[in-house]
Design an enzyme around this catalytic site. Sequence first.
Site, PDB file in Angstrom:
ATOM      1  N   SER A  81       0.868  -1.151   0.141  1.00 10.26           N
ATOM      2  CA  SER A  81      -0.002   0.141   0.037  1.00 10.26           C
ATOM      3  C   SER A  81       0.888   1.229  -0.025  1.00 10.26           C
ATOM      4  CB  SER A  81      -0.995  -0.015   1.179  1.00 10.26           C
ATOM      5  OG  SER A  81      -0.318   0.444   2.239  1.00 10.26           O
ATOM      6  N   GLY A  82       0.117   2.180  -0.229  1.00  5.18           N
ATOM      7  CA  GLY A  82       0.796   3.747  -0.189  1.00  5.18           C
ATOM      8  C   GLY A  82       0.901   4.521   1.305  1.00  5.18           C
ATOM      9  N   ASP A  83       0.414   3.606   2.279  1.00  7.54           N
ATOM     10  CA  ASP A  83       0.549   4.221   3.619  1.00  7.54           C
ATOM     11  C   ASP A  83       0.554   2.863   4.497  1.00  7.54           C
ATOM     12  OD1 ASP A  83       0.311   5.966   5.948  1.00  7.54           O
ATOM     13  OD2 ASP A  83      -0.904   7.334   4.757  1.00  7.54           O
ATOM     14  N   ASP A  84       0.734   3.437   5.909  1.00  5.10           N
ATOM     15  CA  ASP A  84       1.024   2.130   6.799  1.00  5.10           C
ATOM     16  C   ASP A  84       0.012   0.903   6.423  1.00  5.10           C
ATOM     17  OD1 ASP A  84       2.689   4.066   8.106  1.00  5.10           O
ATOM     18  OD2 ASP A  84       1.126   4.685   9.079  1.00  5.10           O
ATOM     19  N   SER A  91       5.447  -1.481   1.825  1.00  2.45           N
ATOM     20  CA  SER A  91       5.111  -0.089   1.856  1.00  2.45           C
ATOM     21  C   SER A  91       6.310   0.884   1.867  1.00  2.45           C
ATOM     22  CB  SER A  91       4.172   0.141   2.929  1.00  2.45           C
ATOM     23  OG  SER A  91       3.659   1.492   2.984  1.00  2.45           O
TER      24      SER A  91
END
Length: 480
Positions: A261-264, A295
């Site tokens: 993903s693009g975040d946590d 990530s």
Amino acid sequence: MFSLFDLLSQMRDMAWLFIAVVMAVGSVAGVEGRNVRLLEGSMDYTAINCRGHSASITDFGGVGDGKTLNTRAFQEAVNTLSQYGSDGGAQLYVPAGQWLTGSFNLTSHFTLFLHKDATLLASQDINEWPVIDPLPSYGHGRDAAGGRYISLIFGTNLTDVIITGDNGTIDGQGLLWWQKFHGKKLKYTRPYLLEIMYSDTIQISNVTFLNSPSWNVHPVYSSNILLQGITILAPIQSPNTDGINPDSCSNTRIEDTYIVSGDDCVAVKSGWDEYGISYGMPTEHLVIKRLTCISPYSAAIALGSEMSGGIQDVRAEDIVAINTESAVRIKTGVGRGGFVKDIYVKGMTLHTMKWVFWITGNYGSHADTHWDPNAVPVIQNINYRDIVAENVTMAARLEGISGDAFTGICISNATIGMRVKAKKVPWTCSDVEGVTSGVVPKPCDLLPDQGPEKIGMCSFPQEKLDIENVELKKCSYVMT
Ligand SMILES: *[C@@H]1O[C@H](CO)[C@@H](O)[C@H](O)[C@H]1NC(C)=O
Ligand SMILES: *[C@@H]1O[C@H](CO)[C@@H](O)[C@H](O)[C@H]1NC(C)=O
Ligand SMILES: *[C@@H]1O[C@H](CO)[C@@H](O)[C@H](O)[C@H]1NC(C)=O
Ligand SMILES: *[C@@H]1O[C@H](CO)[C@@H](O)[C@H](O)[C@H]1NC(C)=O
Ligand SMILES: *[C@@H]1O[C@H](CO)[C@@H](O)[C@H](O)[C@H]1NC(C)=O
Ligand SMILES: *[C@@H]1O[C@H](CO)[C@@H](O)[C@H](O)[C@H]1NC(C)=O
């Protein structure tokens, strides 16, 4: 009253009897293969509860052609099936197909079952996303101050809800929302793919979440939550596409999860600044096992930054992170208040990472200007052990708050292989207190080495959480 629905269920029961008879005859006659073919008509799965009633989305006029809008079909299905709540509950089957839909709400004692080739496709029409109030523990939306678009699948004040399947897909088609976000064209906060509020006894398992507009799975103010076998995929540059965000929840078990993903990958939260402090509902008793995370710009597991209601008793075990910025990161700051304490991490295999250990005490990002400058967080009893990392740029960056040291940090049995072009000083530490043993490269002076015989010293709880003792039942859905 004798409804069409009852008739359908009766027909289904009769069909099942027929299948059983044919199967019995088939096996007596020794016809191999026929069993298998006939069994394709049933789906077996494991769940916290099985259901007494079944229906398919096609019974409610659903069309899985990727073009027909099914919002009404889903909402009618849920509303109709909600009548069985006190009579064994109901399961809604979604067959193979592309099921375009806007947001719909869940009900209690309900199972949504996705066939492996079923995809729920989120509608790109913004009118399909009603606007709801901000969360009370946040006071504001995250993207814009006012309301927020309701999540694709939403549930509130429920008990006993299951979303499962044979790895079917829930696709948020998030590109449109990411562009609106980057273009500052959002009037309200972006929707999540799944949000369940004020609920108890939840299972989300064996499904794939794709391209969420923002966070993927958001249980909030809820308890007894089992998240198992979930795959979450979003582009690594997509904004705020956190994987799973347990938020003011207790007794949560996350296991066998794969997240890019693009975040946590997992972001543990409990409300924002003065709103979170006054709501005062912590996330506690959380276990995360066998998480694999990719990530590059965020953490495998983040604690915060919204942690104003407190976070305590988190157990993370068998974590694999590849090309991820940091492993288990604490994010907090002045104004947050609350606490992060009794955190236990055991067994991490890490490859290509900026910082293995990262604690940030100066995370800004306030809800508004009314945050309390005296509200400092309490960070204590943070344990990390049994870690192997490779290709790391910096071993640790640990920054407490001046006058509010973060205490009880324990790191043992950690071997951190630095990359060729690593930073010269592998550890930076300020306003932290703790101990280490068996850690390579040599830690900072604020975390003195206790000697090699203490290599097993950082604690990890022996007794299991209640949610780990939940036994799953064998359930089935029979197609007609
Ligand atoms: C998920 O799928 C796996 C593999 O098919 C199966 O072993 C497991 O029981 C399933 N879990 C749940 C909770 O559905
Ligand atoms: C779904 O729930 C939300 C929040 O309770 C509510 O605003 C909305 O009207 C509900 N939608 C339907 C179709 O019932
Ligand atoms: C849901 O539960 C919350 C918390 O208990 C309560 O404040 C709220 O009024 C309930 N909402 C509904 C629609 O029952
Ligand atoms: C589920 O589907 C996703 C996306 O198609 C895939 O990456 C993943 O390997 C699948 N998981 C299982 C257990 O089949
Ligand atoms: C140290 O960690 C490794 C895994 O990273 C584990 O196999 C080993 O048993 C640990 N050693 C001790 C003494 O706990
Ligand atoms: C090591 O990490 C750097 C980035 O920090 C990356 O460019 C490089 O490909 C990695 N090397 C290996 C062998 O994974």
